[in-house]
Write a protein that holds these residues in place. Structure first.
Motif, PDB file in Angstrom:
ATOM      1  N   ALA A 146      59.347 108.753 130.591  1.00 39.37           N
ATOM      2  CA  ALA A 146      58.471 109.335 131.936  1.00 39.37           C
ATOM      3  C   ALA A 146      59.047 108.387 132.951  1.00 39.37           C
ATOM      4  N   LEU A 147      59.391 107.373 132.868  1.00 40.08           N
ATOM      5  CA  LEU A 147      59.869 106.523 133.839  1.00 40.08           C
ATOM      6  C   LEU A 147      61.532 107.020 134.358  1.00 40.08           C
ATOM      7  N   ALA A 148      62.237 107.681 133.160  1.00 38.73           N
ATOM      8  CA  ALA A 148      63.347 108.415 133.553  1.00 38.73           C
ATOM      9  C   ALA A 148      63.238 109.694 134.183  1.00 38.73           C
ATOM     10  N   ALA A 149      62.003 110.198 133.959  1.00 41.96           N
ATOM     11  CA  ALA A 149      61.513 111.635 134.599  1.00 41.96           C
ATOM     12  C   ALA A 149      61.319 111.221 136.068  1.00 41.96           C
ATOM     13  N   ASP A 178      49.915 108.959 124.654  1.00 38.58           N
ATOM     14  CA  ASP A 178      49.393 110.074 125.257  1.00 38.58           C
ATOM     15  C   ASP A 178      49.820 110.617 126.440  1.00 38.58           C
ATOM     16  N   GLU A 179      50.543 111.942 126.346  1.00 35.23           N
ATOM     17  CA  GLU A 179      51.113 112.432 127.547  1.00 35.23           C
ATOM     18  C   GLU A 179      50.300 112.664 128.552  1.00 35.23           C
ATOM     19  N   GLN A 180      48.871 113.066 128.447  1.00 40.64           N
ATOM     20  CA  GLN A 180      48.086 113.156 129.350  1.00 40.64           C
ATOM     21  C   GLN A 180      47.794 111.986 130.203  1.00 40.64           C
ATOM     22  N   LEU A 185      49.020 109.238 135.400  1.00 40.79           N
ATOM     23  CA  LEU A 185      49.635 108.195 136.213  1.00 40.79           C
ATOM     24  C   LEU A 185      50.574 108.803 137.233  1.00 40.79           C
ATOM     25  N   GLY A 186      51.336 109.641 136.970  1.00 40.92           N
ATOM     26  CA  GLY A 186      52.230 110.445 137.736  1.00 40.92           C
ATOM     27  C   GLY A 186      51.462 111.007 138.878  1.00 40.92           C
ATOM     28  N   LYS A 187      50.232 111.310 138.998  1.00 35.37           N
ATOM     29  CA  LYS A 187      49.540 112.042 140.154  1.00 35.37           C
ATOM     30  C   LYS A 187      49.297 110.885 141.074  1.00 35.37           C
ATOM     31  N   LYS A 188      49.133 109.704 140.474  1.00 31.81           N
ATOM     32  CA  LYS A 188      48.813 108.689 141.474  1.00 31.81           C
ATOM     33  C   LYS A 188      49.992 108.419 142.535  1.00 31.81           C
ATOM     34  N   VAL A 189      51.399 108.845 142.218  1.00 30.53           N
ATOM     35  CA  VAL A 189      52.301 108.715 143.064  1.00 30.53           C
ATOM     36  C   VAL A 189      52.564 109.668 144.065  1.00 30.53           C
ATOM     37  N   ASP A 190      52.505 109.310 145.371  1.00 32.51           N
ATOM     38  CA  ASP A 190      52.641 109.893 146.471  1.00 32.51           C
ATOM     39  C   ASP A 190      53.875 110.771 146.510  1.00 32.51           C
ATOM     40  N   GLU A 195      55.437 119.355 138.930  1.00 32.49           N
ATOM     41  CA  GLU A 195      55.849 120.563 138.093  1.00 32.49           C
ATOM     42  C   GLU A 195      56.859 119.916 137.090  1.00 32.49           C
ATOM     43  N   LYS A 196      58.007 119.361 137.884  1.00 34.54           N
ATOM     44  CA  LYS A 196      59.131 118.761 137.190  1.00 34.54           C
ATOM     45  C   LYS A 196      58.838 117.894 136.406  1.00 34.54           C
ATOM     46  N   PHE A 197      58.029 116.893 136.862  1.00 37.21           N
ATOM     47  CA  PHE A 197      57.687 115.499 136.142  1.00 37.21           C
ATOM     48  C   PHE A 197      56.711 116.070 134.788  1.00 37.21           C
ATOM     49  N   THR A 198      56.061 116.839 134.836  1.00 34.01           N
ATOM     50  CA  THR A 198      55.308 117.323 133.705  1.00 34.01           C
ATOM     51  C   THR A 198      56.090 117.827 132.777  1.00 34.01           C
ATOM     52  N   ALA A 199      56.877 118.769 133.008  1.00 35.35           N
ATOM     53  CA  ALA A 199      57.675 119.481 132.046  1.00 35.35           C
ATOM     54  C   ALA A 199      58.821 118.363 131.308  1.00 35.35           C
TER      55      ALA A 199
END
Length: 259
Positions: A146-149, A178-180, A185-190, A195-199
């Motif tokens: 996720a950090l790489a994404a 847990d991917e969710q 946490l990704g949603k907290k980043v402005d 879409e790309k992060f989730t994939a």
């Protein structure tokens, strides 16, 4: 021969016999203890060997290595932050499930970010995933991916800070597995391209790169634990006489700036 001599001889014989028996008992106990220790070592060695075999089997991934955008260093295994021409460089080794890494980040990330923004500090991150081996789980690897994404999205620093601020208090809690949780946490980043992060999170896009980073770490011997924070070749966390505080880090970086 006197009566006292007659009485003394049997007593001496009994004493010698008792001493011989006690000596034999001690030798017997040592033999049993040695055998037990050898059995324990053999058992532990077998368990470790089995664990290594299982781990290496579980780590098989024949997909091509997908390097995150902007990665640098040998084989592109380092994620950089801050200007490339900054006068000072900090090399950081972290595992997302490492509680010590979270404590370091919570104490120093604001200072590190400020020094980067001022153009005085470059940070090179080695994102590791070995805690999954020690405490079974997937959180280290999933979070490293996720950090790489996030790096691909140009949001490594923001997601990195959110991730370590949200780390469970114990590595036994594998919530990052847990991917969710990672997506939340990704949603907290402005500005995160969700879409790309989730994939990338769901597909494990950078899993093979994460494996390669860890394999490179396993081959070296200079750093043996996380967190490790190297400045001019020395780990700043291995100097108990000079704790790494925001003030100390600032002074070190300022010294490089003026020199």
């Amino acid at each position: 021969m006197s009566k006292s001599a007659v009485r003394t001889q049997p007593r001496q014989a009994r004493d010698r016999l008792r001493a011989e028996r006690e000596s034999a008992d001690r030798r017997s106990r040592r033999v049993r203890q040695t055998a037990l220790s050898a059995a324990v070592v053999a058992t532990v060695t077998t368990v470790v060997a089995v664990a290594v075999v299982v781990q290496s089997g579980a780590a098989e991934d024949d997909r091509p290595v997908v390097v995150p955008s902007g990665a640098t260093g040998d084989d592109d295994l380092v994620i950089p932050g801050g200007p490339a021409d900054a006068p000072a460089t900090l090399t950081v080794y972290e595992d997302p499930r490492c509680p010590g890494c979270a404590r370091f980040e919570r104490a120093l990330h604001t200072t590190i970010n400020r020094l980067q923004d001022e153009g005085r500090l470059r940070v090179e991150y080695h994102v590791l995933s070995f805690v999954d081996r020690i405490v079974p789980g997937r959180g280290s690897k999933y979070a490293a991916n996720a950090l790489a994404a996030a790096q691909d999205a140009g949001k490594f620093r923001d997601f990195h800070d959110v991730l370590f601020a949200s780390q469970p208090s114990s590595e036994n809690d594998d919530s990052f597995g847990d991917e969710q949780v990672l997506l939340a946490l990704g949603k907290k980043v402005d500005g995160m391209d969700m879409e790309k992060f989730t994939a990338a999170v769901r597909n494990g896009t950078h899993d093979t790169w994460v494996n390669k980073v860890q394999q490179a770490f396993d081959r070296q011997t200079a750093v043996q634990a996380t967190p490790a924070v190297l400045f001019k070749g020395k780990d700043l966390l291995k100097d108990p006489g000079h704790p790494l505080t925001p003030e100390r880090l600032t002074r070190l970086v300022e010294a490089e700036t003026v020199s």
